[in-house]
Design a protein around this motif. Structure first.
Motif, mmCIF file in Angstrom:
data_model
loop_
_atom_site.group_PDB
_atom_site.id
_atom_site.type_symbol
_atom_site.label_atom_id
_atom_site.label_comp_id
_atom_site.label_asym_id
_atom_site.label_seq_id
_atom_site.Cartn_x
_atom_site.Cartn_y
_atom_site.Cartn_z
ATOM 1 N N ARG A 276 0.796 -1.144 -0.019
ATOM 2 C CA ARG A 276 0.060 -0.190 -0.059
ATOM 3 C C ARG A 276 0.755 1.067 0.020
ATOM 4 O O ARG A 276 0.529 2.243 -0.652
ATOM 5 C CB ARG A 276 -0.926 0.036 1.397
ATOM 6 C CG ARG A 276 -1.742 1.074 1.294
ATOM 7 C CD ARG A 276 -2.934 1.467 0.200
ATOM 8 N NE ARG A 276 -3.533 0.157 0.359
ATOM 9 C CZ ARG A 276 -4.818 -0.047 1.155
ATOM 10 N NH1 ARG A 276 -5.112 0.878 1.893
ATOM 11 N NH2 ARG A 276 -5.469 -1.021 1.168
ATOM 12 N N GLU B 70 3.556 1.834 -1.392
ATOM 13 C CA GLU B 70 3.954 2.190 -2.871
ATOM 14 C C GLU B 70 2.811 2.993 -3.638
ATOM 15 O O GLU B 70 3.183 3.770 -4.324
ATOM 16 C CB GLU B 70 4.340 0.947 -3.662
ATOM 17 C CG GLU B 70 5.570 0.399 -3.111
ATOM 18 C CD GLU B 70 5.988 -0.811 -3.992
ATOM 19 O OE1 GLU B 70 5.344 -1.011 -4.894
ATOM 20 O OE2 GLU B 70 6.781 -1.829 -3.314
ATOM 21 N N VAL B 71 1.580 2.524 -3.378
ATOM 22 C CA VAL B 71 0.660 3.284 -4.041
ATOM 23 C C VAL B 71 0.351 4.575 -3.452
ATOM 24 O O VAL B 71 0.197 5.687 -4.230
ATOM 25 C CB VAL B 71 -0.743 2.493 -3.560
ATOM 26 C CG1 VAL B 71 -1.972 3.116 -4.269
ATOM 27 C CG2 VAL B 71 -0.645 1.023 -4.262
ATOM 28 N N GLU C 188 2.268 11.794 -7.982
ATOM 29 C CA GLU C 188 1.003 12.858 -9.071
ATOM 30 C C GLU C 188 0.621 13.955 -8.622
ATOM 31 O O GLU C 188 0.523 15.011 -9.343
ATOM 32 C CB GLU C 188 0.154 11.685 -9.301
ATOM 33 C CG GLU C 188 0.503 10.499 -9.982
ATOM 34 C CD GLU C 188 0.935 10.640 -11.545
ATOM 35 O OE1 GLU C 188 0.359 11.399 -12.090
ATOM 36 O OE2 GLU C 188 2.160 10.191 -11.808
ATOM 37 N N MET D 180 3.215 6.657 -5.063
ATOM 38 C CA MET D 180 2.846 6.809 -6.498
ATOM 39 C C MET D 180 2.036 8.103 -6.372
ATOM 40 O O MET D 180 1.792 9.056 -7.265
ATOM 41 C CB MET D 180 2.378 5.855 -7.303
ATOM 42 C CG MET D 180 2.251 5.885 -8.553
ATOM 43 S SD MET D 180 0.568 6.777 -9.087
ATOM 44 C CE MET D 180 -0.532 5.194 -9.285
ATOM 45 N N LEU D 181 0.722 7.999 -5.729
ATOM 46 C CA LEU D 181 -0.345 8.954 -5.900
ATOM 47 C C LEU D 181 0.022 10.512 -5.293
ATOM 48 O O LEU D 181 -0.137 11.500 -5.666
ATOM 49 C CB LEU D 181 -1.490 8.534 -4.966
ATOM 50 C CG LEU D 181 -2.525 7.387 -5.720
ATOM 51 C CD1 LEU D 181 -3.559 7.315 -4.616
ATOM 52 C CD2 LEU D 181 -3.002 7.860 -7.172
#
Lengths: 503, 503
Positions: B42, B44-45, B52, B48-49
């Motif tokens: 999680r 890593e998610v 962004e 990433m977000l």
């Protein structure tokens, strides 16, 4: 150069997977108690993230990577896993890129309208409301098939989305055999005077105790609650957030012990599959089931072939009686087993038993195949539906709400999905036949609650591969056969003739 | 042309907000029961977000929009809300862009290491482990301040991040007054022979009943459970997903009725603020509190000024006794009120009472100001910490784990955050003084459980504006004064002298 492309490709795959996980959490949250008033705002977030994910999976950057990595000289130098990644992502990429962007967007809007009209039509039992939308959805799908390219028949192109490489020709044979054997069996059962008693299943069962028993059974089959959780949702589902976070949901009916129990086992079967995929596949996009059908084989295996078997209840009936003292004090384990396996023709697929379920699926298969291959008109669907129910199940819907309008699938354009349900049953019976040969003490294992060797066998033979093998490859590797409905027929005949005392 | 830029700007803001909502759901999920084994994937998610979102809020595209919209001729043509959006996003954009990208990344890595070393150091009560990391964190922050530009003093630049426009000069006066009045008051209370009994607060209280009572009180204060939910988490928090999905969490201690109750009221206060921001601000990025301090004023108002008041318990004590029959059968409502307001010097901030809490904050304020403005060395922090605790609270930590190492904030570089806690108390007392003038029946309202007019007043005067006004603007508009600690001092003196029978 190709090393760089490979790295770039893997980075894009990683990012697509991260979007997938975020979207899955949002979806899970919406289905497990997100405040209703916040749903509208949430939809926009889901829309935004889905668009980002879609843009990425159809990006020129990904296209260039895939082109270069697909060149024979490069492709041959890739590892087994990398080759499969390239093949899978290229298939999706091509499928998405072949549809003109405008048509794609129009279709998204159309299916979203169509789903909401379907809801109204179902409630009012008024097919005429839904008909113009369904006609457009079918028309769009036919256009899509032309862009994608016809594989054998137009309907084969749709089947391939859910169950790669399966064809209508194969399914005709499969469902032909099922029809030939199961329709008479269902009729025989209907005439049997030796019907199971089911009244004891419908007493008052507290939600807390139902949850306690579901959790107990889930741990027994090997579901890792440190890498998952069980929540309540209107419609039970399994959702994979990441390899170490595989969640399931169930629902609790106050007067029915069977729903929470068997839906937990069903979703638990899906979850066991996901939890036991090899960690080597993390981040490859292959960390999921081989196909809808193979996935369904595992939920059905644990729900029906284990969970609705007599050896299983010989082991766990005592525990059920500890959780619900008195409830079954005058019910023998054999009667409990028979009660949970009542089979009778009905109108609603999602309420159907293990035996008749396949006939519900067969009807849908025949109708959607006719829509795409044989020019059945949407307007003629309700009548065709009712005729088939009368013919195969001996029951006739009194209105379209309990007939052709009952399922959501077609309103969203999901044609070709239904056969997966029966494929799951057929695969499960084929796997079962092989396990029982390779683990001759299978029934004793179950009767002793020693389920670990069974999970182990499934992991070694099926689960670990995730999407690294195609469904046909897995089936062949495990059973040394292609798809073969005879094992399911044999299993159902033995089980239900036994229960209903038919010779 | 500027209309296009405005539309483009709003679209970027919308997208940033959508990322914020997705990240908030992921965060909420992690804190309310996500399976432990899935956390690594999680992260890593989330990484990433967050990237962004950060890339978007520092994108050239946003920079160009902000430049053009900030030009006087264009800016003056914007609506009130649009102007405020431009001002806010420009402030953030400039703050982020001024830091060289490499330094920014180094800092992210440093603070992440520093936080994990702090955890170990706290557990081992070993400041020497943490010291080299904290020195680097302070050094980085000093570099950041140079890039951002010194406002008055270097520390002012940090204060501005959490409480716009507040200065160390103002805080010196504010905390000076608090110190002058509260240090002697705490000492007097320590010597009082008239101490409240608290033993009845520590009985056995079931989690289910505690939750039931918390939910009841939350609905009484006007928290909309159709646009929120109450869950369990180790450390209670409020989180805004969107305007119609404002969630809170609490924790339940089996032998302490006060924790779940007052933390629910505290987070409920934060949530009332968020739930009652004007819907006109949806999608503007202004749909949140005006500042940390104003937000904290609302949690403290509902937790302490309402929830720990005698009129409140005159109304709700009966209900508490219905939920927990017998538990308080020999405790009068006055004694219950006194028990929940015990004040005594302690070492740990997060366990401190309403009165002494401000002294804990003052100590941190003085120390972090000295680190940035007066060259206090990190190596000298533990001693300075202990001396101040002895001087202001009359208690001395026996080791750094219950001293300088107790809070996470500094390890992550969050200097300038602590004062918000006391600013919240000060603002709350100022607002209270104004409400009581404008709603002369305030105490009667509370005593009758008629809390709606109070929520209404707060909505009209504070909540609806979200971040449309600055904290100073809100304070001035509501109270016709600038920040003034005397109302808090007066409130605390009256309340605690009353409870402890001091003349």
């Amino acid at each position: 150069m190709s090393q760089q492309k490979l790295a770039a490709f893997k980075e894009i795959v990683q990012k697509i997977n991260h979007y997938h996980e975020a979207l899955s959490v949002l979806f899970w949250d919406l289905r497990t108690g997100a405040p209703k008033k916040g749903v509208e705002g949430r939809s926009e977030v889901i829309g935004m993230l889905s668009t980002e994910q879609f843009n990425l999976s159809t990006s020129d950057q990904l296209g260039e990577c895939l082109d270069q990595l697909s060149e024979t000289s490069v492709f041959e130098g890739l590892s087994n896993v990398e080759q499969r990644m390239v093949t899978e992502y290229k298939k999706d990429y091509d499928r998405n890129k072949k549809i003109p962007v405008d048509l794609f967007k129009e279709n998204v809007i159309l299916t979203s309208q169509s789903e909401s009209v379907w809801e109204e039509a179902k409630e009012k039992s008024d097919f005429s409301l839904f008909q113009p939308y369904l006609e457009k959805v079918v028309q769009f799908k036919k256009q899509f098939i032309e862009y994608w390219g016809v594989k054998g028949t137009p309907y084969d192109t749709l089947l391939d989305i859910y169950e790669p490489d399966i064809t209508a020709k194969q399914l005709d044979q499969v469902f032909g055999s099922l029809r030939e054997k199961l329709v008479p069996l269902v009729a025989q059962i209907g005439e049997s005077s030796n019907k199971p008693n089911t009244s004891f299943l419908h007493q008052s069962f507290s939600e807390e105790k139902q949850r306690e028993f579901s959790l107990f059974i889930l741990e027994e089959i090997g579901y890792d609650l440190g890498a998952g959780r069980l929540d309540k949702a209107v419609h039970p589902f399994m959702i994979d957030l990441n390899l170490r976070d595989i969640r399931i949901t169930t629902n609790y009916y106050p007067n029915d012990i069977t729903f929470s129990l068997f839906s937990s086992l069903h979703e638990g079967g899906h979850a066991l599959y996901e939890q036991n995929i090899s960690p080597d596949l993390i981040g490859t996009g292959l960390c999921t089931g081989a196909s809808m059908g193979i996935h369904e084989s595992q939920s059905r295996f644990w729900e029906n072939m284990i969970g609705r078997s007599l050896p299983f209840w010989k082991r766990y009936y005592n525990h059920l009686n500890e959780v619900f003292p008195q409830a079954f004090s005058d019910v023998s384990v054999e009667d409990f087993y028979r009660g949970t396996n009542e089979a009778k023709p009905s109108l609603i697929r999602i309420e159907a038993d293990e035996l008749t379920y396949n006939l519900h699926v067969m009807i849908r298969y025949e109708l959607e195949k006719a829509l795409f291959n044989e020019d059945l008109k949407v307007a003629d669907l309700p009548q065709a539906w009712n005729e088939k129910y009368t013919e195969y199940l001996g029951v006739t819907p009194s209105h379209d709400g309990e007939g052709v309008l009952q399922d959501v699938h077609w309103s969203g354009g999901d044609f070709g999905y239904f056969p997966s349900y029966s494929l799951g049953n057929i695969y499960a019976a084929q796997f079962m036949n092989t396990i029982q040969k390779q683990l001759p003490d299978f029934d004793t294992y179950v009767e002793n609650g020693n389920l670990q060797p069974i999970k182990q066998w499934l992991t070694e033979n099926i689960y670990q591969y995730g999407k690294l093998l195609t469904p046909a490859e897995i089936l062949k590797q495990v059973t040394e056969e292609d798809i073969n409905p005879n094992y399911l027929i044999q299993y159902l005949e033995t089980k239900f003739k036994g229960i209903y005392g038919i010779n």
